[in-house]
Write an enzyme that holds these catalytic residues in place. Structure first.
Site, PDB file in Angstrom:
ATOM      1  N   ASP A 156       0.837  -1.198   0.000  1.00 44.85           N
ATOM      2  CA  ASP A 156       0.000   0.000   0.000  1.00 44.85           C
ATOM      3  C   ASP A 156       0.876   1.253   0.000  1.00 44.85           C
ATOM      4  OD1 ASP A 156      -2.167  -1.698   0.219  1.00 44.85           O
ATOM      5  OD2 ASP A 156      -2.484  -1.338   2.357  1.00 44.85           O
ATOM      6  N   ARG A 157       0.331   2.317  -0.561  1.00 45.95           N
ATOM      7  CA  ARG A 157       1.076   3.577  -0.667  1.00 45.95           C
ATOM      8  C   ARG A 157       1.688   4.051   0.655  1.00 45.95           C
ATOM      9  NH1 ARG A 157      -0.769   8.423  -4.467  1.00 45.95           N
ATOM     10  NH2 ARG A 157       1.003   9.805  -4.172  1.00 45.95           N
TER      11      ARG A 157
END
Length: 238
Positions: free
Chosen positions: A64-65
Site C-alpha cells: 500500500d502507498r
C-alpha cells in the site's frame, strides 16, 4: 559509473531478482507520469547496466502507498513466473512490523476475520462468512515491545487480503498509528499537506522466498524508516 540515487534502497540484487526497501508514501505501480517504485527501479537498472532499450520488470506483489518495506521484483520472465507462483500459492513468508494504538494483550496469538472490499472504494469492511465477496483473513501476531500507550507488533499474514493488517488490528481497538482511514487518532511520520502523502506505522520488515533458480531460501530484511526512531528509542524492551 555515476551513483544512482535509488542505490541505497536496494537490499538484494542478482541477474534474476531485485529486492528493494520501498519508501512511503510511494506507490508501487502507477500510470505514466505519476511517481512510483516500479519506474524508479527500472531507471536504476537502465543506468547501472547501461541498457539502451526498455527494461523488463516483473511485479509479483505490491505494498500500500503509506506502507514502507520489502518489495521483490523479477528481472526476467522466467523468474517472474516462478516468483509469482510462490505468491499465488502462499509459500512466500512475509513479516511486518507495526506500531499500534493501545497495549495489545495477550502477547501472541492468531486473528481470524471475514473481510470484503467496499464496492467502488479503496477500503474494506467486516463481513459475515456467508456474505457475497467475503474472504477469510488470518494473521499471526507477536508483541515485540510495549511503549507508552503504543504496542510494537510483529505481524505475519497467512492470507493476502486488501488492507488486512490495517483492519485486523483496528477492529480490535488497535489501529496502526497514522492510519486515519481505519480510526487512528494521531499523525505519524513526516508532516504532509495532502492526505495521500501521509504514512502509517506499518513496515514490511522481512520477506522469505525460494530463489527462482538456485532454489535456496532467501531471507531479506528492510531497515526501518528513520521517522520510527523517536518512538522506539524511548522504549524499554520486553
Amino acid at each position: 559509473m555515476p551513483f544512482h540515487p535509488f542505490s541505497s534502497h536496494v537490499l538484494y540484487e542478482d541477474h534474476h531478482l531485485l529486492i528493494v526497501n520501498k519508501p512511503a508514501p510511494l506507490l508501487t505501480q502507477a500510470p505514466p507520469g505519476v511517481p512510483n517504485l516500479e519506474e524508479l527501479v527500472k531507471s536504476y537498472i537502465k543506468e547501472k547496466y547501461a541498457k539502451p532499450a526498455g527494461v523488463y520488470l516483473g511485479v509479483p506483489h505490491r505494498l500500500d502507498r503509506p506502507v514502507s518495506g520489502v518489495v521483490c521484483f523479477a528481472r526476467n520472465t522466467k523468474a517472474a513466473q516462478r516468483v509469482h507462483a510462490q505468491f499465488a500459492e502462499h509459500t512466500v513468508r512475509k513479516v511486518y512490523w507495526a506500531l499500534v494504538e493501545g497495549l495489545v494483550a495477550p502477547d501472541a496469538g492468531v486473528w481470524d476475520d471475514w473481510i470484503r472490499k467496499i464496492t467502488d472504494e479503496a477500503r474494506v469492511e467486516r463481513a459475515e462468512a456467508e456474505a457475497p465477496g467475503a474472504k477469510l483473513a488470518t494473521l499471526e501476531y507477536r508483541v515485540l515491545q510495549h511503549l507508552d500507550s503504543v504496542t510494537h507488533l510483529e505481524l505475519a499474514p497467512l492470507t493476502g487480503r486488501m488492507h488486512q493488517l490495517r483492519v485486523q488490528t483496528a477492529w480490535r481497538g488497535h489501529p496502526v498509528l497514522g492510519d486515519t482511514m481505519y480510526g487512528s487518532p494521531r499523525a505519524f511520520g513526516p508532516p504532509a499537506e495532502l492526505p495521500r502523502d501521509h504514512v502509517v506505522a506499518l513496515h514490511a520488515r522481512r520477506l522469505i522466498i525460494t530463489h527462482p533458480f538456485t532454489k535456496q531460501e532467501l531471507t531479506v530484511e528492510a531497515p526501518l524508516p528513520a521517522y520510527w526512531s523517536p518512538l522506539l528509542d524511548t522504549a524499554t524492551a520486553r
